[in-house]
Design an enzyme around this catalytic site. Structure first.
Site, PDB file in Angstrom:
ATOM      1  N   GLU A  78       0.821  -1.206   0.000  1.00  0.00           N
ATOM      2  CA  GLU A  78       0.000   0.000   0.000  1.00  0.00           C
ATOM      3  C   GLU A  78       0.859   1.261   0.000  1.00  0.00           C
ATOM      4  O   GLU A  78       0.564   2.224  -0.702  1.00  0.00           O
ATOM      5  CB  GLU A  78      -0.947   0.008   1.196  1.00  0.00           C
ATOM      6  CG  GLU A  78      -2.150  -0.898   1.042  1.00  0.00           C
ATOM      7  CD  GLU A  78      -3.083  -0.469  -0.072  1.00  0.00           C
ATOM      8  OE1 GLU A  78      -3.043   0.705  -0.493  1.00  0.00           O
ATOM      9  OE2 GLU A  78      -3.857  -1.321  -0.541  1.00  0.00           O
TER      10      GLU A  78
ATOM     11  N   TYR B  52      -6.197   6.709   4.377  1.00  0.00           N
ATOM     12  CA  TYR B  52      -6.479   5.747   3.308  1.00  0.00           C
ATOM     13  C   TYR B  52      -5.730   4.439   3.545  1.00  0.00           C
ATOM     14  O   TYR B  52      -6.315   3.351   3.459  1.00  0.00           O
ATOM     15  CB  TYR B  52      -6.101   6.300   1.920  1.00  0.00           C
ATOM     16  CG  TYR B  52      -6.065   5.180   0.915  1.00  0.00           C
ATOM     17  CD1 TYR B  52      -7.254   4.652   0.413  1.00  0.00           C
ATOM     18  CD2 TYR B  52      -4.862   4.590   0.527  1.00  0.00           C
ATOM     19  CE1 TYR B  52      -7.242   3.565  -0.457  1.00  0.00           C
ATOM     20  CE2 TYR B  52      -4.843   3.513  -0.343  1.00  0.00           C
ATOM     21  CZ  TYR B  52      -6.032   3.004  -0.833  1.00  0.00           C
ATOM     22  OH  TYR B  52      -6.020   1.918  -1.680  1.00  0.00           O
TER      23      TYR B  52
ATOM     24  N   ASP C 139      -9.972   5.516  -2.748  1.00  0.00           N
ATOM     25  CA  ASP C 139      -8.774   5.870  -3.521  1.00  0.00           C
ATOM     26  C   ASP C 139      -9.210   6.616  -4.781  1.00  0.00           C
ATOM     27  O   ASP C 139     -10.396   6.914  -4.988  1.00  0.00           O
ATOM     28  CB  ASP C 139      -7.946   4.627  -3.842  1.00  0.00           C
ATOM     29  CG  ASP C 139      -8.550   3.789  -4.959  1.00  0.00           C
ATOM     30  OD1 ASP C 139      -9.776   3.911  -5.221  1.00  0.00           O
ATOM     31  OD2 ASP C 139      -7.805   3.008  -5.580  1.00  0.00           O
TER      32      ASP C 139
END
Length: 278
Positions: A5, A88, A106
């Site tokens: 990520e 996020y 996103d």
């Protein structure tokens, strides 16, 4: 999941994949990374860009080993407390790695929501509170369903509802799309990519390429003079050093780049030269 990520922030999958694979081969557990100097994380980051992410991952590994028994936490709040982990990333890791019900938003999800529900070609330049409210309202109430929803909308945006050439005939929700119903109006603004050539970022990248290959502190004069002018073998760093000098940057721009790397913790002074952090 946490490594991927952070690596995928502002970096395409095709560039991330080989670095991610090598990273996990070398450091399969947070404790393995935590035992290494921070500079090794920066070195292994290669040319992914935004190398402060490597420092943050190293800091997260240290925190995970120190505060969480070496195991990546599954709770959103605890993930958010790790160095370099924003809202996020915390939501994505909690949802996709641990099956938690979290609102993941996103760029791809924002674009699908903008077209499907708002009739806009693109979402606003920056994430808004209204977008977050919409995403939260759309999220299924059960954890398993929410994870599937997040993944499905994200894939729809990545593969079908793309930014430049959306594949509307293949879209499974085209009959509900407000943007199609409105006649596909153009975007309200033109997205602008970040400049690179001639910028301080490019010079910083050139300096970092030298430091990643150096096995000893690099004297300042090696950055300031072309390799041919040094009168000796450039300590195995001749290729990136020559590339840096081909930029022909002004002395003050090089000084800004070096000072910025020191300030950001990506480099340090040692024995009169520059090196990656120990």
């Amino acid at each position: 999941m946490l490594v991927s990520e952070i690596m995928l922030q502002q970096t395409p999958v095709v560039r991330v994949l080989p670095v991610w694979e090598e990273w996990l081969r070398r450091w399969p557990e947070p404790a393995a990374l935590a035992r290494e100097p921070a500079g090794e994380a920066v070195r292994a980051w290669g040319r992914l860009g935004y190398p402060r992410r490597a420092l943050r991952l190293h800091g997260a590994a240290v925190a995970i080993e120190r505060d969480h028994g070496g195991t990546v936490p599954s709770d959103y709040a605890e993930l958010l407390g790790l160095p370099g982990v924003g809202s996020y990333t915390a939501a994505a890791v909690a949802a996709f790695a641990f099956g938690r019900r979290e609102t993941v938003v996103d760029t791809n999800i924002r674009r699908v929501h903008a077209r499907l529900f708002s009739g806009a070609a693109l979402p606003a330049p920056a994430l808004t509170a209204a977008e977050m409210r919409l995403a939260a309202e759309l999220l299924p109430s059960d954890a398993a369903g929410s994870v599937r929803w997040n993944a499905s909308v994200m894939e729809l945006g990545a593969l079908v509802c793309t930014a430049r050439a959306p594949k509307c005939p293949a879209c499974p929700v085209r009959d509900r799309c407000a943007w199609l119903a409105a006649g596909e109006p153009p975007p309200a603004y033109t997205p602008k990519g970040q400049a690179w050539h001639g910028t301080d970022r490019q010079v910083r990248g050139g300096v970092m390429a030298v430091l990643r290959l150096a096995d000893a502190p690099v004297p300042a004069e090696m950055f300031q003079q072309a390799p041919a002018d040094l009168g000796f073998e450039a300590a195995g760093i001749g290729v990136p050093l020559a590339a840096l000098h081909r930029l022909n940057c002004a002395p003050e721009q090089l000084e800004r780049a070096l000072a910025g790397l020191l300030e950001d913790g990506l480099a340090e002074l040692h024995q009169g030269g520059y090196r990656l952090p120990a």
